[in-house]
Design a protein around this motif. Structure first.
Motif, PDB file in Angstrom:
ATOM      1  N   VAL A  71       1.045  -1.111   0.250  1.00  0.00           N
ATOM      2  CA  VAL A  71      -0.178  -0.153   0.068  1.00  0.00           C
ATOM      3  C   VAL A  71       0.961   1.136  -0.193  1.00  0.00           C
ATOM      4  O   VAL A  71       1.939   1.438   0.772  1.00  0.00           O
ATOM      5  CB  VAL A  71      -0.908  -0.206   1.301  1.00  0.00           C
ATOM      6  N   GLY A  72       0.507   2.299  -0.956  1.00  0.00           N
ATOM      7  CA  GLY A  72       1.331   3.272  -0.979  1.00  0.00           C
ATOM      8  C   GLY A  72       2.232   3.424  -2.221  1.00  0.00           C
ATOM      9  O   GLY A  72       2.735   4.266  -2.867  1.00  0.00           O
ATOM     10  N   ASP A  73       2.568   2.047  -2.835  1.00  0.00           N
ATOM     11  CA  ASP A  73       3.363   1.857  -3.984  1.00  0.00           C
ATOM     12  C   ASP A  73       2.837   2.701  -5.179  1.00  0.00           C
ATOM     13  O   ASP A  73       1.467   2.478  -5.484  1.00  0.00           O
ATOM     14  CB  ASP A  73       3.879   0.530  -4.303  1.00  0.00           C
ATOM     15  N   TRP A  74       3.342   3.101  -5.962  1.00  0.00           N
ATOM     16  CA  TRP A  74       3.364   3.363  -7.501  1.00  0.00           C
ATOM     17  C   TRP A  74       3.543   2.245  -8.410  1.00  0.00           C
ATOM     18  O   TRP A  74       4.704   1.736  -8.283  1.00  0.00           O
ATOM     19  CB  TRP A  74       3.687   4.908  -7.812  1.00  0.00           C
ATOM     20  N   VAL A  75       2.570   1.812  -9.197  1.00  0.00           N
ATOM     21  CA  VAL A  75       2.867   0.932 -10.079  1.00  0.00           C
ATOM     22  C   VAL A  75       2.567   1.143 -11.517  1.00  0.00           C
ATOM     23  O   VAL A  75       1.822   1.972 -11.810  1.00  0.00           O
ATOM     24  CB  VAL A  75       2.025  -0.493  -9.532  1.00  0.00           C
ATOM     25  N   ALA A  76       3.272   0.331 -12.352  1.00  0.00           N
ATOM     26  CA  ALA A  76       2.622   0.417 -13.878  1.00  0.00           C
ATOM     27  C   ALA A  76       1.533  -0.517 -14.064  1.00  0.00           C
ATOM     28  O   ALA A  76       2.024  -2.030 -13.516  1.00  0.00           O
ATOM     29  CB  ALA A  76       4.056   0.189 -14.757  1.00  0.00           C
ATOM     30  N   ALA A  77       0.439  -0.360 -14.551  1.00  0.00           N
ATOM     31  CA  ALA A  77      -0.879  -1.287 -14.662  1.00  0.00           C
ATOM     32  C   ALA A  77      -1.288  -1.095 -16.153  1.00  0.00           C
ATOM     33  O   ALA A  77      -1.206  -0.483 -16.944  1.00  0.00           O
ATOM     34  CB  ALA A  77      -1.754  -0.907 -13.628  1.00  0.00           C
TER      35      ALA A  77
END
Length: 303
Positions: A71-77
């Motif tokens: 939680v809090g991560d930025w991801v490529a989705a």
């Protein structure tokens, strides 16, 4: 190109924009992990919100729990590809992270919060009051890269709150110490300077210290269920069962976490040095070569 303005609601800024632009990510959009439930993550972005699961490539590349999205991560989705859930392709490098040893005997690290700007380290002023626990939280916070703010809750149930606040200030090493009562609202205005638009805050503390009540007070509504503590020992039951990231009315983001029955430091040498610098100074003057002062970091035990 990411929609900068649409993502700012979830804490997107120039730092993450620069990270995103370092690589070409076809068919992928930036999203932030706002909730984790076992093997699924809820992500948010300019597309709205969606449940997501890791791609096969990410599963193969991820050997340890610390590398999984938190939680809090930025991801490529990849969103809207015809699948029922979005697919997480990649986790962007973290600006900060809260890491602890996984509960139990397994020797592994676990990320409990990512990309946090300010950590609200909550302890109660009732029977759960424990300065040593605050010292452990501070050590972990210094190591994470987040700014610590000690929140002494339940001032309405304590007759010597000022004395206890002074005691905590002696070990806080300049970190702000706020005395509040989430139940009555007393002192909650002391937290306002830390609620900056776009900043991410995390509530950390053991069960029963009032994290969910604080979250509800900051949100202006009952977002989290609350339960009374046991009168015998002031210990609480787990009210928050998962880590969630929520947007506050003023634009700050708040992460609530389940109560931590044990906070075992993981590679927190720098943080422990910050918190116990007075012991380090004594150790430097010690005339014994086999002095045990330097082992103080390994002697910190959860209560």
């Amino acid at each position: 190109m990411a929609n900068f303005e649409a993502l700012q609601k979830w804490g997107w800024n120039e730092h993450f924009e620069a990270l995103w632009n370092e690589d070409l990510r076809e068919n992928a959009v930036p999203a932030r992990v706002i909730e984790q439930q076992r093997k699924y993550w809820r992500i948010a972005g300019e597309f709205g919100e969606s449940w997501a699961e890791p791609s096969g490539k990410l599963r193969l590349a991820t050997d340890e729990a610390v590398e999984w999205p938190a939680v809090g991560d930025w991801v490529a989705a990849e969103v809207g590809s015809g699948k029922s859930n979005a697919v997480i392709l990649e986790v962007l490098p973290r600006r900060s992270r809260f890491v602890r040893k996984t509960p139990g005997k397994q020797i592994a690290e676990q990320v409990i919060a990512a990309n946090v700007d300010t950590a609200l380290l909550v302890t109660a002023l009732d029977g759960d009051y424990n300065p040593r626990r605050v010292e452990r939280y501070l050590a972990q916070c210094w190591e994470s890269g987040a700014r610590p703010v000690v929140v002494l809750n339940k001032a309405d149930a304590c007759v010597d709150a000022l004395r206890k606040a002074a005691e905590i200030e002696n070990v806080a090493l300049g970190a702000a110490v706020c005395v509040v009562s989430a139940k009555t609202g007393q002192g909650m205005d002391e937290l306002e300077p830390f609620l900056k638009r776009g900043d991410t805050l995390v509530l950390l503390g053991s069960s029963g210290v009032g994290k969910s009540t604080i979250a509800n007070r900051l949100a202006g509504e009952a977002l989290q269920e609350t339960q009374p503590v046991r009168e015998a020992d002031s210990r609480g039951r787990h009210t928050t069962s998962s880590r969630t990231l929520m947007a506050l009315p003023g634009g700050a983001l708040l992460m609530d976490t389940p109560g931590l029955r044990e906070l075992q430091l993981w590679s927190a040498d720098e943080g422990v040095a910050e918190t116990f610098e007075d012991i380090d100074a004594l150790a430097a003057q010690c005339r014994f070569t086999n002095c045990g002062h330097h082992a103080r970091g390994n002697q910190i035990e959860a209560t």
